[in-house]
Design an enzyme around this catalytic site. Sequence first.
Site, PDB file in Angstrom:
ATOM      1  N   GLU A  95       0.830  -1.202   0.000  1.00  0.00           N
ATOM      2  CA  GLU A  95       0.000   0.000   0.000  1.00  0.00           C
ATOM      3  C   GLU A  95       0.875   1.267   0.000  1.00  0.00           C
ATOM      4  O   GLU A  95       0.456   2.316  -0.475  1.00  0.00           O
ATOM      5  CB  GLU A  95      -0.910  -0.004   1.238  1.00  0.00           C
ATOM      6  CG  GLU A  95      -2.250   0.644   0.995  1.00  0.00           C
ATOM      7  CD  GLU A  95      -3.233   0.415   2.138  1.00  0.00           C
ATOM      8  OE1 GLU A  95      -4.422   0.218   1.844  1.00  0.00           O
ATOM      9  OE2 GLU A  95      -2.829   0.423   3.310  1.00  0.00           O
ATOM     10  N   HIS A 109       7.984 -27.148  -0.711  1.00  0.00           N
ATOM     11  CA  HIS A 109       7.411 -28.322  -1.373  1.00  0.00           C
ATOM     12  C   HIS A 109       6.256 -27.938  -2.282  1.00  0.00           C
ATOM     13  O   HIS A 109       5.506 -28.787  -2.737  1.00  0.00           O
ATOM     14  CB  HIS A 109       6.981 -29.339  -0.313  1.00  0.00           C
ATOM     15  CG  HIS A 109       8.138 -29.769   0.533  1.00  0.00           C
ATOM     16  ND1 HIS A 109       8.852 -30.910   0.310  1.00  0.00           N
ATOM     17  CD2 HIS A 109       8.750 -29.143   1.567  1.00  0.00           C
ATOM     18  CE1 HIS A 109       9.848 -30.992   1.185  1.00  0.00           C
ATOM     19  NE2 HIS A 109       9.800 -29.919   1.962  1.00  0.00           N
ATOM     20  N   LYS A 111     -13.949   1.179  -3.325  1.00  0.00           N
ATOM     21  CA  LYS A 111     -14.939   1.615  -2.325  1.00  0.00           C
ATOM     22  C   LYS A 111     -16.055   2.406  -2.994  1.00  0.00           C
ATOM     23  O   LYS A 111     -17.228   2.211  -2.695  1.00  0.00           O
ATOM     24  CB  LYS A 111     -14.266   2.491  -1.263  1.00  0.00           C
ATOM     25  CG  LYS A 111     -13.465   1.731  -0.236  1.00  0.00           C
ATOM     26  CD  LYS A 111     -13.107   2.635   0.926  1.00  0.00           C
ATOM     27  CE  LYS A 111     -12.184   1.937   1.905  1.00  0.00           C
ATOM     28  NZ  LYS A 111     -11.617   2.823   2.908  1.00  0.00           N
TER      29      LYS A 111
HETATM   30  O1  PA5 Z   1      -3.848   1.382   5.817  1.00  0.00           O
HETATM   31  C1  PA5 Z   1      -4.928   1.825   5.496  1.00  0.00           C
HETATM   32  O2  PA5 Z   1      -5.125   3.038   5.374  1.00  0.00           O
HETATM   33  C2  PA5 Z   1      -6.105   0.908   5.223  1.00  0.00           C
HETATM   34  O3  PA5 Z   1      -5.741  -0.419   5.188  1.00  0.00           O
HETATM   35  C3  PA5 Z   1      -7.128   1.073   6.323  1.00  0.00           C
HETATM   36  O4  PA5 Z   1      -6.535   0.734   7.548  1.00  0.00           O
HETATM   37  C4  PA5 Z   1      -8.357   0.209   6.073  1.00  0.00           C
HETATM   38  O5  PA5 Z   1      -8.946   0.539   4.837  1.00  0.00           O
HETATM   39  C5  PA5 Z   1      -9.373   0.381   7.180  1.00  0.00           C
HETATM   40  O6  PA5 Z   1      -9.702   1.727   7.313  1.00  0.00           O
HETATM   41  P1  PA5 Z   1     -10.444   2.271   8.577  1.00  0.00           P
HETATM   42  O7  PA5 Z   1      -9.561   2.098   9.758  1.00  0.00           O
HETATM   43  O8  PA5 Z   1     -10.703   3.719   8.282  1.00  0.00           O
HETATM   44  O9  PA5 Z   1     -11.734   1.494   8.723  1.00  0.00           O
END
Ligand code: PA5
Length: 444
Positions: A284, A305, A419
Amino acid sequence: MIQVDLSNIRSFVPEDWFTSRQGRLEQARAMLEAGNGPGGDFTGWVHLPRDYDREEFARIQKAAKKIQSDSQALVVIGIGGSYLGARAVVELLKSPNYNLKQKNTPDIFFAGNGLSTDALLETIELVKDRDFSVNVISKSGTTTEPAVAFRIFKNLLEEKYGKDEARKRIYATTDAHKGALKGLADAEGYEEFVVPDAVGGRFSVLTAVGLLPIAVAGIDLEALMDGAAQAMEALAVPGAENPAWQYAAARHALYTAGKSTEILVGYEPSFRFFAEWWKQLYGESEGKEHKGLFPASVEFTADLHSMGQYIQQGQRLMFESVVRFQESLGSYTIPNDPENVDGLNFLSGKPLSFVAEQALRGTLLAHVDGGVPNVVIQALRRDERTVGELIYFFEYACGLSGYLLEVNPFDQPGVEAYKKNMYALLGKPGYEAQKAELEARLNG
Ligand code: PA5
């Protein structure tokens, strides 16, 4: 402190692979320390092990004690950065079989990290007849998966205990000021913990996001934070000896030399979710602008394996970063068999860890010979201090590495695309135009 062995990348990168990056590493370090690089508003994790909120830390420990005393199970609701860190640490320091073990701490179930009906029904079945509490975690407070799961477990708690007792069993970890979860928590009077503004989800394991479930599992938070603080001090020192500089530079050099995939290799089954956390952290942070190494993971020796074949002889697109714990927590000696039917007496009297060590060494050479560079990350053992160090090491190296790649390592604009489509298709108010367009495309 974590050590990085780079002797097995040398034949794959130019001689000046480190020196040619030293200037940019220094710039990256300065930007991380000052919080003035791209995404600098989200570098609150850099000094967190020193500057964390002591008052909240004490409240987390108190809440954990309460949960331990009144609950047989804790349901932790969250996804992505609000999920993986806690699970990674609980599994690495306790066990993937934590829930099956005899213990005086509650079982921990993770929910809201997907949309599987069957997984949800199973978790309900596992907790409904036991005393349980809920920790709902969402920085934005609007993420669909945890929001839906929370609605369900909140109802379950209210039906079981009544509204008043239920609200004493709900702990909300969210933004200090905004979001639907914040509004709900204020209105209902849940105990609240904060995801600091300057800390993004994937860097939040050492905040209440990770710390409350970790403490409920009986893990020593002070030692975890101490380990991270030690790493923070060590890794702030510039220079070629800095293991985070070495790892970040090695990744970038191998990427520049044409490698497109980094495989994180663990030899402990308990490391599996740590690798999942690491994949999110690097994927990310760096996977944007059509750049970045694809982060993958394997568990050896099991995957030798299966995936071992591809790694040895498939497309030459990867390098491995092997996390090696120098010490096991226990020991087991291979017994002697007077009949030696299996021909294994050459191992009699040897500890199993000796066999594992030779597997690691042999694999390393075989993969290097097969064209797969190996970075070896040495950590002492699976204890709180070492895991705190390891978390901070990977976070800091990720910041450096993102800046070497010239991306903003602290945003995630790509996550929004799915989203928005999902909101539109679900009929969320305000998304009417997109819904019509998407339905037309899907129905085709
Ligand atoms: O690292 C990130 O920004 C994402 O993985 C969020 O943690 C994830 O989308 C969950 O978001 P939130 O904590 O707002 O529900």
